[in-house]
Write a protein that holds these residues in place. Structure first.
Motif, PDB file in Angstrom:
ATOM      1  N   GLY A 162     -24.943  36.630  89.132  1.00 29.37           N
ATOM      2  CA  GLY A 162     -23.828  35.736  89.443  1.00 29.37           C
ATOM      3  C   GLY A 162     -23.003  36.267  90.604  1.00 29.37           C
ATOM      4  N   VAL A 163     -22.758  37.574  90.607  1.00 28.57           N
ATOM      5  CA  VAL A 163     -22.000  38.188  91.717  1.00 28.57           C
ATOM      6  C   VAL A 163     -22.781  38.022  93.020  1.00 28.57           C
ATOM      7  CG1 VAL A 163     -21.057  40.352  92.602  1.00 28.57           C
ATOM      8  CG2 VAL A 163     -20.958  39.868  90.164  1.00 28.57           C
ATOM      9  N   PHE A 164     -24.068  38.315  92.959  1.00 31.66           N
ATOM     10  CA  PHE A 164     -24.925  38.160  94.144  1.00 31.66           C
ATOM     11  C   PHE A 164     -24.881  36.713  94.634  1.00 31.66           C
ATOM     12  CE2 PHE A 164     -29.187  37.188  95.851  1.00 31.66           C
ATOM     13  CZ  PHE A 164     -29.243  38.107  96.886  1.00 31.66           C
ATOM     14  N   SER A 165     -24.949  35.784  93.692  1.00 29.63           N
ATOM     15  CA  SER A 165     -24.916  34.361  94.033  1.00 29.63           C
ATOM     16  C   SER A 165     -23.607  34.011  94.740  1.00 29.63           C
ATOM     17  CB  SER A 165     -25.072  33.541  92.750  1.00 29.63           C
ATOM     18  OG  SER A 165     -24.753  32.208  92.976  1.00 29.63           O
ATOM     19  N   PHE A 166     -22.490  34.515  94.212  1.00 26.45           N
ATOM     20  CA  PHE A 166     -21.193  34.196  94.827  1.00 26.45           C
ATOM     21  C   PHE A 166     -21.118  34.728  96.256  1.00 26.45           C
ATOM     22  CE2 PHE A 166     -16.981  36.012  95.874  1.00 26.45           C
ATOM     23  CZ  PHE A 166     -16.370  34.821  96.230  1.00 26.45           C
ATOM     24  N   PHE A 167     -21.483  35.995  96.443  1.00 28.09           N
ATOM     25  CA  PHE A 167     -21.326  36.582  97.778  1.00 28.09           C
ATOM     26  C   PHE A 167     -22.305  35.971  98.780  1.00 28.09           C
ATOM     27  CE2 PHE A 167     -19.083  40.050  95.515  1.00 28.09           C
ATOM     28  CZ  PHE A 167     -17.909  39.987  96.238  1.00 28.09           C
ATOM     29  N   THR A 168     -23.517  35.650  98.344  1.00 29.24           N
ATOM     30  CA  THR A 168     -24.439  35.012  99.288  1.00 29.24           C
ATOM     31  C   THR A 168     -23.915  33.633  99.673  1.00 29.24           C
ATOM     32  OG1 THR A 168     -25.760  34.343  97.394  1.00 29.24           O
ATOM     33  CG2 THR A 168     -26.566  36.195  98.657  1.00 29.24           C
ATOM     34  N   ILE A 175     -23.671  44.746  97.689  1.00 28.91           N
ATOM     35  CA  ILE A 175     -24.382  45.392  98.804  1.00 28.91           C
ATOM     36  C   ILE A 175     -25.695  44.646  99.092  1.00 28.91           C
ATOM     37  CG2 ILE A 175     -25.524  47.531  99.538  1.00 28.91           C
ATOM     38  CD1 ILE A 175     -23.389  49.050  97.972  1.00 28.91           C
ATOM     39  N   ALA A 176     -26.372  44.209  98.032  1.00 23.07           N
ATOM     40  CA  ALA A 176     -27.603  43.432  98.245  1.00 23.07           C
ATOM     41  C   ALA A 176     -27.293  42.157  99.015  1.00 23.07           C
ATOM     42  CB  ALA A 176     -28.251  43.102  96.897  1.00 23.07           C
ATOM     43  N   ALA A 177     -26.182  41.506  98.678  1.00 22.24           N
ATOM     44  CA  ALA A 177     -25.795  40.281  99.389  1.00 22.24           C
ATOM     45  C   ALA A 177     -25.490  40.590 100.857  1.00 22.24           C
ATOM     46  CB  ALA A 177     -24.586  39.633  98.704  1.00 22.24           C
ATOM     47  N   VAL A 178     -24.831  41.728 101.094  1.00 17.87           N
ATOM     48  CA  VAL A 178     -24.535  42.124 102.479  1.00 17.87           C
ATOM     49  C   VAL A 178     -25.842  42.340 103.247  1.00 17.87           C
ATOM     50  CG1 VAL A 178     -23.579  43.969 103.921  1.00 17.87           C
ATOM     51  CG2 VAL A 178     -22.267  43.100 101.981  1.00 17.87           C
ATOM     52  N   GLY A 179     -26.801  43.017 102.606  1.00 20.26           N
ATOM     53  CA  GLY A 179     -28.099  43.238 103.244  1.00 20.26           C
ATOM     54  C   GLY A 179     -28.773  41.925 103.590  1.00 20.26           C
ATOM     55  N   LEU A 180     -28.726  40.983 102.642  1.00 21.38           N
ATOM     56  CA  LEU A 180     -29.371  39.681 102.874  1.00 21.38           C
ATOM     57  C   LEU A 180     -28.690  38.942 104.021  1.00 21.38           C
ATOM     58  CD1 LEU A 180     -31.589  37.803 101.652  1.00 21.38           C
ATOM     59  CD2 LEU A 180     -29.756  36.660 100.434  1.00 21.38           C
ATOM     60  N   VAL A 238     -32.579  49.167  99.058  1.00 19.21           N
ATOM     61  CA  VAL A 238     -31.822  50.247  98.392  1.00 19.21           C
ATOM     62  C   VAL A 238     -30.907  49.657  97.314  1.00 19.21           C
ATOM     63  CG1 VAL A 238     -30.027  52.004  98.737  1.00 19.21           C
ATOM     64  CG2 VAL A 238     -31.930  51.808 100.360  1.00 19.21           C
ATOM     65  N   ALA A 239     -30.246  48.553  97.680  1.00 18.36           N
ATOM     66  CA  ALA A 239     -29.323  47.930  96.724  1.00 18.36           C
ATOM     67  C   ALA A 239     -30.065  47.414  95.492  1.00 18.36           C
ATOM     68  CB  ALA A 239     -28.571  46.787  97.402  1.00 18.36           C
ATOM     69  N   LEU A 240     -31.247  46.839  95.705  1.00 20.19           N
ATOM     70  CA  LEU A 240     -32.010  46.331  94.559  1.00 20.19           C
ATOM     71  C   LEU A 240     -32.447  47.480  93.643  1.00 20.19           C
ATOM     72  CD1 LEU A 240     -34.186  43.532  96.208  1.00 20.19           C
ATOM     73  CD2 LEU A 240     -32.311  43.245  94.584  1.00 20.19           C
ATOM     74  N   ILE A 241     -32.807  48.612  94.269  1.00 18.61           N
ATOM     75  CA  ILE A 241     -33.181  49.771  93.438  1.00 18.61           C
ATOM     76  C   ILE A 241     -31.966  50.239  92.626  1.00 18.61           C
ATOM     77  CG2 ILE A 241     -33.889  52.200  93.511  1.00 18.61           C
ATOM     78  CD1 ILE A 241     -35.614  51.430  95.987  1.00 18.61           C
TER      79      ILE A 241
END
Lengths: 863, 108
Positions: A144-150, A619-624, A648-651
């Protein structure tokens, strides 16, 4: 109890509300004597501070953020609409120049469709679903957090096109060839494709969460036949999001490959087809309307019974209508292409289907009318918006049936009649229900009642405003005024209609602004709402307003479709289930525990740990975002940096911090006959893997459709004397992929018997076999006598080959993860979910591989 | 799937000149579209028959008070399934029938 101004705000269901009592929002000092509710609050509370904001993942905070962001985009898009209306107020006006106007209508449409309606409804889902379903959290809060930031950063990336004077200007559908590399060579279309592409990934992530929450995280007893209609609507919509948004992502990928990498999917001079883009876009674009409309109808179905004081009429018929609409919405896409030149039989297929979709919509409308007819309406603001929805949406629906008729569509195509039609549908069918829902649930979200007087004035301004704005557009459209023109000549008889429309648009804007003011005003000075100010029937009203972080201390036990109306006390039922729920209220108090239940009859199955706050999803969202933003400017070094950050973020996100299962947990299992998973739920993970496989299958379906559609453009296939592909190396690779899947299945079987050595051998064999298949495939592509730039066939050949490689890379990545964890020694016969998921994936990968390889390598010999 | 297949069949036939056979004086494209329609309707009809049978059985069980909570849910799902079958059979017949009277490859 009657719902009057005097009773508004009093708790209509005090007994049911008491056990969800909210604890203070400040984490208290904890001692063994601290009451369970305070300890729950401490466990479930989000971290504080600036960094804490990026780590926080509570569904209420997250849902609020998504809704506020989406509503902000709505206001921006509305501002653009006002600018366009000012430009059109008189003939040959020079307020805006044509390029700015083109940019404004593109940004307005794209923002409303991608950045307002869908995220707004997903924000509602993320906030409401745990409460509505009687659970504590969504299944994947970090997703959900990833979804919001993306979503939020994708929207900002899209709007940053203004900073580079590269505003997309080809309309919200970006038709090729206008959006192709020849006619739109700058960055503008890349902002459209890549900025919105990120936001679409966010939408898909939220869709996955919504499906799993509804299927396996309902309160005990909330069978499918007792599920709130809003949950039904969210469920169908979330599946539609997966199908529709994945298709658009595939289409966007194809267009970006055409624009920047020399592919030829849409280039007719090299055997491509501009109409392929229209197909892919509208396979997304038409369901998109229903993706917005269905949750809105779910909201209407929740609000009407409360304000007419009786249960909804025809519950099964409404469920049927929601499901039927979901399916049918994917059978209508060609009606946006009636004027492109199609055989008569194809036209009638889609014309009939377009008209038929009125049947399920009509079923819902008559069910609502029957409910109102048999009830005693209470004319509060939410109900007024629902009535506005009826009037405006039905007019839009009727003109929708009109444009479903082919000859009429030809007459009004690309005219203001169509603009009027879809604004009646989308404002009536989506915006009004959203405003109704905000008026209805804001007391739950904020603990304050909205001011009724201001609310009613805002409604009437909006209602009058949109009718004054859009009704004249029907007439001016029939008079021949085309869409997307920045001005018009005088003396065509269009002036007066445009002037009226412009006045109306400002009335509507005043209504929306008054609504926003009312929210701010009421949050500061409104009357306290209490737990259940409307005397509503569904579970979210059984807890405090605003709800505590844990939602419910003791989860409700559902025995009715209208638990707060028909159950004496949703927390006080008899039996084993209630003993479990009481046990869960007092244990565990050190980790974030939620409950899974069976999909059909909602029997308790597992108590599992929900993921806690983490910085990695951000961080994963930032990478994307970095990947997509860098690609706009063709900065491949930054694209690679983004990919590294994301990996890295996914790991970090998925790093297995294993907690050993304690005797207390095993004792809880034995006592209550449910499994306890302190490291996450296998059920939830299996659902997630199934949905990932579904997404890949959808992408494959879109690619195969593209392949066969491009085939239609050629009399000889493969074209340009290329000859059919070589079968030897792909054949060997196919055998290796099958071996990899079999080895992974064997490894899974071994770990189920606690044979760690067998797991390691099987997983290693699977890895070697899969990697060899990947190597062979790459080698085979290197030996081809052509590259992707030759023609449309070679373009789709390379893309499907890339899909095969992607299948293997994803499988190998998962396999590597499982192997690493196995060597750390953290699997057992009881807990080995990553192995289970990897085995599932490889079986699906084999099926997809076989289908793809058959089309890619074998079909050219026969078609 | 039905719409995708029917649409692609018509496009293949009309653009590439495939399906140029005739059955009893009816051209191959019409036969293909009607065939696809009937096949889809057939699948739904079987589903409908099974669904109606299940629905009636569950109603009898409920009437004889053998029902359980799960029984109610099953009855509900059976009812929704029957309604969905009915609406889609109607839809498919309405979308496929025009192929009988139209010239299939006449362009607009």
């Amino acid at each position: 109890m009657e719902l009057t101004d005097e009773t508004l705000g009093r708790e209509h269901n005090r007994p049911a509300a008491r056990k969800g009592m909210g604890a203070p929002r400040v984490a208290p000092e904890l001692t063994p004597d601290t009451p369970a509710e305070e300890r729950l609050e401490a466990v479930w509370a989000d971290p504080k501070g600036f960094i804490g904001w990026f780590r926080s993942l509570q569904n209420d905070a997250l849902g609020s953020r998504i809704m506020i962001t989406a509503f902000s985009f709505f206001l921006l898009a509305g501002l653009m609409a006002l600018l366009m209306r000012v430009q059109l107020i008189s003939a040959e006006n020079t307020f805006l120049d044509p390029n700015v106007y083109n940019g404004l209508f593109t940004m307005h449409g794209s923002t409303m469709m991608f950045l307002f309606a869908v995220p707004m409804l997903e924000g509602f889902a993320i906030y409401l679903l745990p409460l509505l379903l009687g659970n504590r959290e969504m299944p994947f809060p970090r997703l959900g957090v990833f979804s919001f930031f993306t979503f939020a950063m994708g929207g900002l990336l899209f709007f940053s096109s203004f900073l580079f004077s590269a505003v997309p200007n080809t309309g919200w559908f970006a038709y090729v060839p206008l959006s192709g590399p020849i006619f739109s060579p700058g960055l503008a279309l890349d902002f459209w494709l890549l900025g919105l592409g990120v936001a679409e990934i966010g939408a898909i992530a939220a869709g996955v969460e919504i499906i799993i929450a509804i299927m396996v995280m309902r309160a005990p007893g909330m069978t499918l036949s007792r599920m709130p209609l809003l949950a039904w609507a969210f469920l169908v919509t979330a599946f539609m999001i997966l199908f529709a948004f994945m298709t658009l992502l595939v289409g966007s990928l194809l267009l970006e490959l055409d624009r920047k990498f020399g592919f030829h999917f849409f280039d007719p001079t090299a055997g491509g087809s501009p109409l392929l883009w229209q197909h892919l876009f509208w396979v997304f674009g038409h369901p998109e309307v229903y993706i917005q409309f269905l949750p809105a109808t779910g909201m209407v179905s929740m609000i009407i019974p409360v304000f007419v004081r009786r249960p909804i009429a025809g519950y099964p018929y409404i469920v049927m209508a929601i499901v039927a609409t979901g399916f049918l919405s994917f059978a209508l896409w060609v009606h946006h292409m009636f004027s492109t030149g199609l055989p008569q039989v194809a036209l009638t297929l889609f014309s009939a289907a377009s008209i038929m979709v009125a049947i399920p919509a009509g079923v819902q409308i008559f069910s609502w009318l029957a409910t109102i007819w048999d009830g005693k309406p209470v004319w509060k603001t939410p109900f007024l918006y629902v009535m506005g929805f009826f009037f405006v949406f039905i007019l839009g629906g009727i003109t929708g049936v009109m444009v479903g008729v082919v000859p009429f569509d030809w007459q009004v195509h690309d005219s203001y009649f169509v603009v009027a039609h879809f604004h009646y549908v989308l404002i009536g069918g989506v915006t009004f229900p959203i405003l109704a829902a905000l008026s209805y649930w804001l007391p739950k979200f904020t603990g304050k009642l909205l001011d009724e007087r201001l609310g009613k004035i805002a409604f009437w301004l909006s209602f009058i405003g949109i009718n004054v704005t859009f009704f004249p557009m029907h007439i001016v459209g029939l008079l021949g005024m085309p869409r997307r023109v920045y001005t018009y000549e005088p003396n065509l008889g269009w002036d007066i209609y445009n002037q009226v429309s412009t006045v109306g648009s400002f009335l509507f804007a005043a209504g929306v602004l008054l609504f926003v003011f009312n929210v701010f005003y009421s949050v500061r000075r409104g009357r306290p709402a209490g737990n259940n100010p409307w005397g509503a029937d569904s579970l979210e009203w059984a807890t405090t307003s605003p709800p505590p972080n844990y939602g419910f201390a003791e989860l409700p036990n559902v025995r009715s479709r209208h638990p707060l109306w028909e159950q004496k006390d949703v927390f006080e039922e008899e039996g084993a289930t209630n003993r479990l729920l009481e046990g869960l209220a007092g244990w565990p108090l050190t980790w974030r525990a939620a409950l899974t239940t069976s999909p059909v009859d909602a029997r308790p199955r597992e108590v599992f740990r929900v993921a806690g706050p983490s910085i990695w999803p951000f961080i994963a969202a930032v990478g994307l975002i970095l990947i997509f933003a860098a690609e706009i400017f063709s900065r491949r070094d930054l694209v690679i940096s983004g990919a590294v950050i994301m990996i890295v973020a996914l790991i970090g996100w998925h790093w297995p911090y294993r907690v050993p299962t304690t005797e207390k947990e095993l004792q809880f299992e034995r006592e209550h006959k449910v499994l306890v998973w302190p490291n996450g739920s296998p059920t939830v993970n299996r659902w997630a893997m199934s949905l990932l496989i579904l997404l890949l299958a959808i992408a494959l379906g879109d690619l195969l459709f593209s392949y066969f559609y491009l085939r239609l453009e050629h009399n000889v296939w493969p074209p340009d004397n290329i000859g059919p592909p070589n079968l030897l190396l792909p054949g060997i690779a196919t055998v290796l992929v099958i071996v990899a899947a079999a080895a992974m299945r064997w490894a899974h079987a071994r770990i189920q018997r606690d044979d760690m050595r067998g797991l390691r051998i099987g997983a290693a064999l699977a890895f070697v076999s899969g990697a060899a298949a990947l190597g062979l495939l790459v080698y085979d592509f290197q030996q081809l006598p052509f590259d992707h730039t030759l023609n449309a066939y070679t373009s789709i050949f390379f893309l499907l080959g890339g899909f095969l490689m992607l299948l293997l890379v994803v499988g190998l990545g998962q396999n590597l993860y499982a192997q690493v964890v196995s060597w750390v020694g953290r699997y057992s016969a009881r807990e080995h979910v990553a192995v289970d998921l990897n085995a599932m994936y490889w079986v699906a990968a084999v099926v997809m591989w076989l289908v793809t390889a058959a089309v890619l390598y074998v079909a050219p010999y026969f078609i | 799937m039905y719409f995708m297949l029917a649409y692609l069949a018509v496009e293949v036939a009309c653009r590439l000149g495939w399906l140029q056979f005739s059955v009893g004086g009816t051209n191959g494209i019409t036969v293909t579209v009607i065939g696809l329609t009937l096949a889809a309707v057939g699948v739904l009809a079987v589903s409908l028959l099974i669904g109606v049978g299940r629905w009636r059985r569950l109603r009898r069980e409920q009437a004889s008070k053998k029902d359980t909570e799960l029984g109610n849910t099953d009855l509900f799902l059976a009812q929704v399934g029957v309604l969905l079958d009915l609406i889609f059979i109607f839809l498919l017949l309405a979308t496929g029938a025009p192929a009988l009277i139209l010239r299939p490859c006449a362009w607009n």
